[in-house]
Design an enzyme around this catalytic site. Structure first.
Site, PDB file in Angstrom:
ATOM      1  N   GLU A  48       0.844  -1.199   0.000  1.00 52.59           N
ATOM      2  CA  GLU A  48       0.000   0.000   0.000  1.00 52.59           C
ATOM      3  C   GLU A  48       0.878   1.247   0.000  1.00 52.59           C
ATOM      4  O   GLU A  48       1.886   1.309   0.698  1.00 52.59           O
ATOM      5  CB  GLU A  48      -0.895  -0.004   1.243  1.00 52.59           C
ATOM      6  CG  GLU A  48      -1.760   1.234   1.374  1.00 52.59           C
ATOM      7  CD  GLU A  48      -2.296   1.415   2.790  1.00 52.59           C
ATOM      8  OE1 GLU A  48      -3.324   2.089   2.937  1.00 52.59           O
ATOM      9  OE2 GLU A  48      -1.662   0.906   3.737  1.00 52.59           O
ATOM     10  N   CYS A  68      -4.220  -2.448   4.278  1.00 54.86           N
ATOM     11  CA  CYS A  68      -3.826  -1.948   5.596  1.00 54.86           C
ATOM     12  C   CYS A  68      -4.550  -2.699   6.712  1.00 54.86           C
ATOM     13  O   CYS A  68      -4.563  -3.923   6.726  1.00 54.86           O
ATOM     14  CB  CYS A  68      -4.051  -0.443   5.678  1.00 54.86           C
ATOM     15  SG  CYS A  68      -3.213   0.339   7.084  1.00 54.86           S
ATOM     16  N   LYS A 106     -10.844   0.017  -0.941  1.00 48.86           N
ATOM     17  CA  LYS A 106     -10.872  -0.311   0.482  1.00 48.86           C
ATOM     18  C   LYS A 106     -12.244  -0.014   1.075  1.00 48.86           C
ATOM     19  O   LYS A 106     -12.774   1.092   0.930  1.00 48.86           O
ATOM     20  CB  LYS A 106      -9.784   0.484   1.208  1.00 48.86           C
ATOM     21  CG  LYS A 106      -9.619   0.146   2.674  1.00 48.86           C
ATOM     22  CD  LYS A 106      -8.463   0.960   3.275  1.00 48.86           C
ATOM     23  CE  LYS A 106      -8.256   0.622   4.733  1.00 48.86           C
ATOM     24  NZ  LYS A 106      -7.172   1.446   5.340  1.00 48.86           N
TER      25      LYS A 106
END
Length: 562
Positions: A290, A411, A360
């Site tokens: 990321e 994440c 996300k």
């Protein structure tokens, strides 16, 4: 002599106060030591003892306060790495999360249970029911509070008690049924059983009688034995149909909130150079973490030019994390065209064509978006985010070659069991985490983050590839074993720049674990039990208030209290 008695009472009261305070802090620190960086996981099984053996405060408010001190001693230290992101964030998060242990301790001490010294024909048998009830009820309350913490105010299930046991493969099998919550339940149950044993033993040494072995001990022993030996619900994965050769890049570039053009150029040089070297090993896929490069690959000309130039050389598919944007039509945006921003994972083929992307779904509050931004737009500007990102809504499955179908966590999404589970239900036979833990520098934050991924692999019986920006790049096998952690061979340092190639097993038709099919059913059952217990305590409190009011309003007369 007359004045000595109040002084003695004050001395004893102060001594009890400090004893309680010290016991609460000690329990919190012992619990913290079970997690990274110390990882003394054995301590979790006895960490609650000092708190439970300390004198119980007399009032509910004081019990809540003592439980909060215990919780703050634990969370305030384990969240210390958050101070790398912003000064004071660690204590602030610790203060919030400490509310959950505070409620647990209040519940654990809400009613005094019968002791072995109580006057009864058989004091041990009179306490048997209470011992067994505590050994089952109090772990359920703990699990219920952990489950609530996983979703309330968007949730933060970080460092649940069971996470501390990430290296115990036998216990990890339990997660295929209960998730991490089953291990949390066992840890609290063992603490309760040892507490009962210690309390009875102390009573015996004081000449107060009682058995050395409380009734809760064999019950908890049976629970532990059943968890370790009797769990056979993992699906038969069979032999993999092949392996996907994946080269994962770790640039180890320090995180800076406001990037400069020079830093953008430096990041591009680091990752393109690593990828060219890795391509010589002929991998099937190259993975960047990321925010490997602080720009949007589809919109930044320097990034796009450097990436396409690299792809002409390596001719290998690349999976990476990047910002992405979606323009809104004028009739939707208002007077001027507006856009939505996403934190995305993107898969490019060997010709640098975009094959698929995932946005996300679970964003970080105050890190990727500002809650209630429409009411407090100034807060977004003050935090320095520029604008809030938009959460995605679909769990996209990437076909990465050789039959591998990957679900991508971005994440801290891998901290939430539901997200990985949704990917597996959608058909993923491989999980991937792309993360940027460089925000935490070389603190314990990245290590704590990594061990959560172990449980996502074990719960769903899927391999999980973790690509870290600055540390803890590794492959986690379906049973939870960590393989191929990237580190410097000479120093053992995990915070290094480099890459590693992994042979990821591909299972063509893996089954679903009980946990994948049913989710947090065990945790929800514990929450139902805890709710009933809290209602029971509320009923007792209301009954006491009713009796007190009757006494207050009872007319004076014969037999009436004076």
């Amino acid at each position: 002599m007359v004045e000595a008695e109040p002084n003695l009472k004050a001395y004893l009261s102060a001594r009890r106060l400090w004893l309680r305070f010290g016991a609460a802090v000690l329990s919190g620190l012992l619990l913290s030591a079970a997690f990274p960086p110390l990882e003394m996981d054995d301590l979790a099984w006895v960490a609650l003892l000092p708190l439970l053996l300390a004198p119980v405060p007399a009032t509910p408010a004081r019990r809540l306060g003592l439980g909060w001190i215990f919780g703050f001693a634990h969370f305030g230290t384990t969240f210390n790495w958050l101070n790398q992101v912003g000064i004071g964030l660690g204590p602030l998060m610790g203060a919030v999360c400490a509310c959950f242990p505070a409620v647990w301790y209040w519940a654990a001490t809400a009613r005094r249970q019968p002791r072995a010294t109580d006057s009864s024909p058989n004091p041990d048998h009179s306490a048997a029911g209470a011992d067994i009830l505590q050994a089952l009820l109090l772990p359920a309350v703990w699990v219920a509070l952990e489950w609530v913490r996983s979703w309330i105010f968007t949730g933060l299930p970080w460092n649940q008690l069971g996470i501390s046991q990430w290296q115990r493969l036998g216990l990890l099998r339990l997660t295929t049924v209960t998730g991490v919550y089953g291990i949390s339940f066992l840890i609290v149950a063992v603490n309760i059983a040892i507490w009962h044993l210690a309390r009875r033993t102390i009573g015996r040494f004081r000449g107060q009688g009682g058995r050395r072995l409380p009734w809760s001990a064999p019950v908890v022993a049976a629970l532990v034995a059943g968890a370790v030996v009797g769990v056979h619900s993992s699906p038969q994965l069979g032999k993999p149909s092949g392996t996907l050769q994946v080269a994962s890049m770790q640039g180890n570039i320090p995180q800076i909130r406001q990037w400069t053009p020079e830093q953008l150029t430096h990041s591009l040089k680091v990752y393109t150079a690593l990828s060219r070297i890795a391509a010589a090993t002929k991998p099937d896929l190259i993975v960047w973490p990321e925010t490997a490069v602080p720009a949007a690959i589809l919109y930044n000309q320097e990034y796009a030019t450097a990436f396409h130039g690299m792809m002409q050389t390596i001719r290998t598919p690349v999976l990476l994390g990047s910002l992405d944007y979606q323009t809104l039509p004028p009739e939707t945006a208002g007077a001027e065209p507006d856009f939505l921003a996403f934190n995305s994972a993107m898969l490019f083929d060997a010709q640098a064509r975009l094959l698929d992307s995932y946005n996300k779904t679970h964003l970080v509050p105050f890190g990727e978006y500002t809650p209630l931004e429409r009411f407090w737009p100034w807060l977004t500007r003050w935090i320095g985010m520029g604008r809030s990102l938009t959460p995605g809504s679909e769990f996209t499955i990437f076909r990465t070659g050789k039959g591998a179908q990957a679900g991508i966590n971005i994440c801290f999404e891998d901290v939430f069991p539901t997200i990985s589970r949704r990917f597996v239900l959608a058909g993923a036979n491989l999980l991937v985490t792309l993360t940027n833990d460089a925000w935490y520098a070389e603190s314990s934050g990245s290590r704590q983050h990594m061990v959560h991924a172990v449980f996502r692999a074990a719960e769903n019986a899927r391999p999980l590839l973790r690509a870290g920006n600055n540390s803890d790049t590794c492959l986690i096998l379906p049973d939870g074993r960590v393989s191929g952690l990237l580190y410097d061979n000479a120093s053992g340092n995990r915070f290094v720049r480099g890459f590693r190639q992994y042979s990821v097993p591909v299972y063509p038709s893996p089954g679903l674990t009980w946990y994948t099919r049913h989710g947090d059913l065990f945790a929800k059952a514990c929450a139902l039990v805890a709710t009933g217990f809290f209602l029971f305590l509320a009923g007792i409190w209301l009954e006491r208030k009713r009796r007190l009011m009757e006494r207050i309003h009872q007319p004076a007369g014969i037999g009436a209290p004076r």
